[in-house]
Design an enzyme around this catalytic site. Structure first.
Site, PDB file in Angstrom:
ATOM      1  N   CYS A 154       0.956  -1.288   0.022  1.00 29.71           N
ATOM      2  CA  CYS A 154      -0.017  -0.192   0.059  1.00 29.71           C
ATOM      3  C   CYS A 154       0.909   1.155  -0.083  1.00 29.71           C
ATOM      4  CB  CYS A 154      -0.837   0.053   1.210  1.00 29.71           C
ATOM      5  SG  CYS A 154      -0.176   0.051   2.838  1.00 29.71           S
ATOM      6  N   ASN A 180       2.208   1.434   4.205  1.00 31.31           N
ATOM      7  CA  ASN A 180       2.706   0.258   4.994  1.00 31.31           C
ATOM      8  C   ASN A 180       2.191   0.397   6.543  1.00 31.31           C
ATOM      9  OD1 ASN A 180       5.524  -1.635   5.728  1.00 31.31           O
ATOM     10  ND2 ASN A 180       3.333  -2.595   5.151  1.00 31.31           N
ATOM     11  N   CYS A 231      -1.365   0.843   7.412  1.00 36.67           N
ATOM     12  CA  CYS A 231      -2.735   0.691   7.372  1.00 36.67           C
ATOM     13  C   CYS A 231      -3.120  -0.611   6.916  1.00 36.67           C
ATOM     14  CB  CYS A 231      -3.694   1.722   6.910  1.00 36.67           C
ATOM     15  SG  CYS A 231      -3.590   3.109   7.878  1.00 36.67           S
ATOM     16  N   ARG A 232      -3.597  -0.629   5.341  1.00 35.18           N
ATOM     17  CA  ARG A 232      -3.985  -1.660   4.732  1.00 35.18           C
ATOM     18  C   ARG A 232      -3.212  -2.865   4.616  1.00 35.18           C
ATOM     19  NH1 ARG A 232      -5.157   2.202  -0.404  1.00 35.18           N
ATOM     20  NH2 ARG A 232      -3.296   3.034   0.541  1.00 35.18           N
ATOM     21  N   SER A 233      -1.678  -2.669   3.879  1.00 39.97           N
ATOM     22  CA  SER A 233      -1.011  -3.764   3.922  1.00 39.97           C
ATOM     23  C   SER A 233      -0.471  -4.611   4.957  1.00 39.97           C
ATOM     24  CB  SER A 233       0.214  -3.491   2.768  1.00 39.97           C
ATOM     25  OG  SER A 233       1.151  -2.453   3.451  1.00 39.97           O
ATOM     26  N   ASP A 250      -8.186   4.079   0.766  1.00 40.88           N
ATOM     27  CA  ASP A 250      -7.114   4.301   1.948  1.00 40.88           C
ATOM     28  C   ASP A 250      -7.856   4.798   2.985  1.00 40.88           C
ATOM     29  OD1 ASP A 250      -5.354   5.718   3.306  1.00 40.88           O
ATOM     30  OD2 ASP A 250      -4.276   6.888   1.758  1.00 40.88           O
TER      31      ASP A 250
HETATM   32  P1  4NP Z   1      -1.847   2.752   4.145  1.00 40.95           P
HETATM   33  O1  4NP Z   1      -2.381   4.301   4.693  1.00 40.95           O
HETATM   34  O2  4NP Z   1      -1.337   2.890   2.588  1.00 40.95           O
HETATM   35  O3  4NP Z   1      -3.060   1.861   4.019  1.00 40.95           O
HETATM   36  O4  4NP Z   1      -0.726   2.420   5.043  1.00 40.95           O
HETATM   37  C1  4NP Z   1      -1.847   5.638   4.572  1.00 40.95           C
HETATM   38  C2  4NP Z   1      -0.824   5.789   5.619  1.00 40.95           C
HETATM   39  C3  4NP Z   1      -0.330   7.078   5.728  1.00 40.95           C
HETATM   40  C4  4NP Z   1      -0.403   7.621   4.533  1.00 40.95           C
HETATM   41  C5  4NP Z   1      -1.269   7.699   3.588  1.00 40.95           C
HETATM   42  C6  4NP Z   1      -1.921   6.284   3.546  1.00 40.95           C
HETATM   43  N1  4NP Z   1       0.146   9.316   4.805  1.00 40.95           N
HETATM   44  O5  4NP Z   1      -0.021   9.923   3.922  1.00 40.95           O
HETATM   45  O6  4NP Z   1       0.939   9.265   5.843  1.00 40.95           O
END
Ligand code: 4NP
Length: 155
Positions: free
Chosen positions: A8, A11, A13-15, A125
Site C-alpha cells: 500500500c 505500510n 494501514c492496509r498492507s 485508503d
Molecule cells: P496505508 O495508509 O497506505 O494503507 O498504510 C496510509 C498511511 C499513511 C499515509 C497515507 C496512507 N500518509 O499519507 O501518511
C-alpha cells in the site's frame, strides 16, 4: 513455496492488515510452510513505524495482532523475489509497475481482483477517514485473502 507481498502507500494501514489477516488464514488452513507473507509501502514517511493504532484495534477485534510489524518501503529486490505483489489501489499499482522490469509486471495484481464479493478493484485508503473505514477495509481484505489462498492452493 509461494512468496506474497502486500503493498500500500504507507505500510501502516492496509498492507500490514492484509499481512496479518492472510497469515491468520494461511495458518488456520495449515499452509504456513508453503506460503511466505510480507508487506511494504511505496512511500517512505512511515519507515520503522508500527501499524496505525486504528488498524491495530480493528485487527485485534478479529483476533489478529499487528503490533510486531514495522513499516518498510518496497524495493526492486522485493519485486524480483516475490511471486505475487498485491496492491490496494491504482496509485500503488502505478508506483510498483514503474519500479518493475517488464518480465515482472505480471506479478502485480490488485488484491481485490481475487474477491468474489466486491466488484471494484481498489481498497480505499482509510488513513484520513473514520474508524468505520478500517472495518470496511478489513472486510474487503478478509474476503479477498480467503479467495487468494484458494487460488494459490487450488489454482
Ligand atoms: P496505508 O495508509 O497506505 O494503507 O498504510 C496510509 C498511511 C499513511 C499515509 C497515507 C496512507 N500518509 O499519507 O501518511
Amino acid at each position: 513455496m509461494k512468496r506474497v507481498l502486500f503493498v500500500c502507500l504507507g505500510n501502516i494501514c492496509r498492507s500490514p492488515s492484509a499481512e496479518g489477516i492472510f497469515r491468520k488464514i494461511v495458518k488456520e488452513k495449515g499452509y504456513e510452510e508453503a506460503i511466505e507473507i510480507d508487506s511494504a509501502g511505496t512511500g517512505d514517511w512511515h519507515i520503522g513505524h508500527s501499524p496505525d493504532h486504528r488498524a491495530q484495534e480493528a485487527a485485534i477485534r478479529r483476533g489478529v495482532d499487528l503490533s510486531d510489524l514495522k513499516a518498510r518501503q518496497v524495493s526492486s529486490e522485493d519485486i524480483a523475489l516475490h511471486d505475487l505483489i498485491l496492491v490496494m489501489d491504482r496509485r500503488n499499482r502505478e508506483d510498483v509497475r514503474s519500479m518493475a522490469q517488464p518480465e515482472y509486471q505480471h506479478k502485480i495484481r490488485y488484491l481485490l481482483e481475487y474477491s468474489e464479493q466486491y466488484e471494484e478493484l481498489e481498497i480505499p485508503d482509510p488513513y484520513y477517514g473514520g474508524v468505520h473505514g478500517f472495518d470496511m477495509v478489513l472486510d474487503m481484505i478478509e474476503e479477498s485473502c480467503e479467495r487468494l489462498l484458494d487460488s494459490i492452493v487450488d489454482p
